[in-house]
Design an enzyme around this catalytic site. Structure first.
Site, short mmCIF file in Angstrom:
data_model
loop_
_atom_site.label_atom_id
_atom_site.label_comp_id
_atom_site.label_asym_id
_atom_site.label_seq_id
_atom_site.Cartn_x
_atom_site.Cartn_y
_atom_site.Cartn_z
N HIS A 62 28.27 -8.52 114.28
CA HIS A 62 27.17 -9.03 115.13
C HIS A 62 27.48 -10.44 115.59
CE1 HIS A 62 22.94 -9.96 116.28
NE2 HIS A 62 22.87 -8.65 116.44
N ILE A 68 26.36 -14.13 115.92
CA ILE A 68 24.96 -14.53 116.07
C ILE A 68 24.19 -13.90 114.90
CG2 ILE A 68 22.89 -14.38 117.50
CD1 ILE A 68 24.80 -14.02 119.92
N GLY A 71 18.30 -11.12 114.50
CA GLY A 71 16.90 -11.53 114.46
C GLY A 71 16.16 -11.03 113.23
N VAL A 72 16.46 -9.81 112.80
CA VAL A 72 15.77 -9.28 111.63
C VAL A 72 16.09 -10.08 110.37
CG1 VAL A 72 15.52 -6.95 112.56
CG2 VAL A 72 17.54 -7.52 111.22
N GLU A 76 13.52 -11.99 107.95
CA GLU A 76 13.62 -11.76 106.50
C GLU A 76 13.74 -13.08 105.74
OE1 GLU A 76 13.88 -9.97 102.75
OE2 GLU A 76 13.26 -9.04 104.64
#
Length: 161
Positions: A62, A68, A71-72, A76
């Protein structure tokens, strides 16, 4: 007693290092996403610190050549900060605290988080009190004072049997 205290000083816990974080949360590498929690104000607010490094496994895919933080994982990290805040403030140290997401609302991403960044996760309790199972929080992740992500999330606190 609603505030956890350190054994030697009987003062409320206002900061957690990685050892204390691991005593509160069940998460471990590679899914422990908070390195330190500071400015703990009971169950009201706290700030988590995540030092983002290239050796984290999600950066392999990723994205190759342009890493990067997903987002998750940012969300978290904010949730783990909230879990540490609640656990430390309520004395749930070595208490097998489990935390489950119930909802994520009004989530916005504004900046990439990349290796080398120091992400601050500022969380505030919107709803919840000692003894409650369901809590709601507002989280804000920042890098160098810039907003990276902001959302509200709800979680259920439970104790491992």
């Amino acid at each position: 007693m609603t505030d956890a205290t350190t054994p030697d000083t009987c003062a409320p816990i206002t900061e957690c290092d990685i050892q204390l974080i691991q005593d509160i949360l069940p998460h471990r590498y590679p899914f422990l996403l908070v390195d330190r929690v500071i400015d703990i104000d009971g169950t009201t607010s706290a700030t988590g610190i995540k030092n983002v490094t290239m050796n984290e496994p999600h950066f392999q895919g990723h994205f190759p050549g342009a890493p990067i933080m997903p987002g998750v994982t940012i969300i978290e990290a904010m949730a783990q900060t909230a879990g540490v805040m609640v656990g430390a403030s309520m004395g749930l140290i070595k208490g097998d605290l489990l935390i489950y997401f119930m909802s994520i609302d009004a989530c916005k991403f504004r900046r990439k988080v990349i290796p080398g960044d120091r992400m601050l996760m500022k969380v505030k309790t919107l709803r919840g009190k000692p003894g409650a199972k369901v809590w709601k929080f507002h989280g804000r992740a920042e890098v160098d004072g810039e907003l990276a992500c902001e959302c509200e999330f709800a979680a259920m606190l439970d104790m491992r049997s």
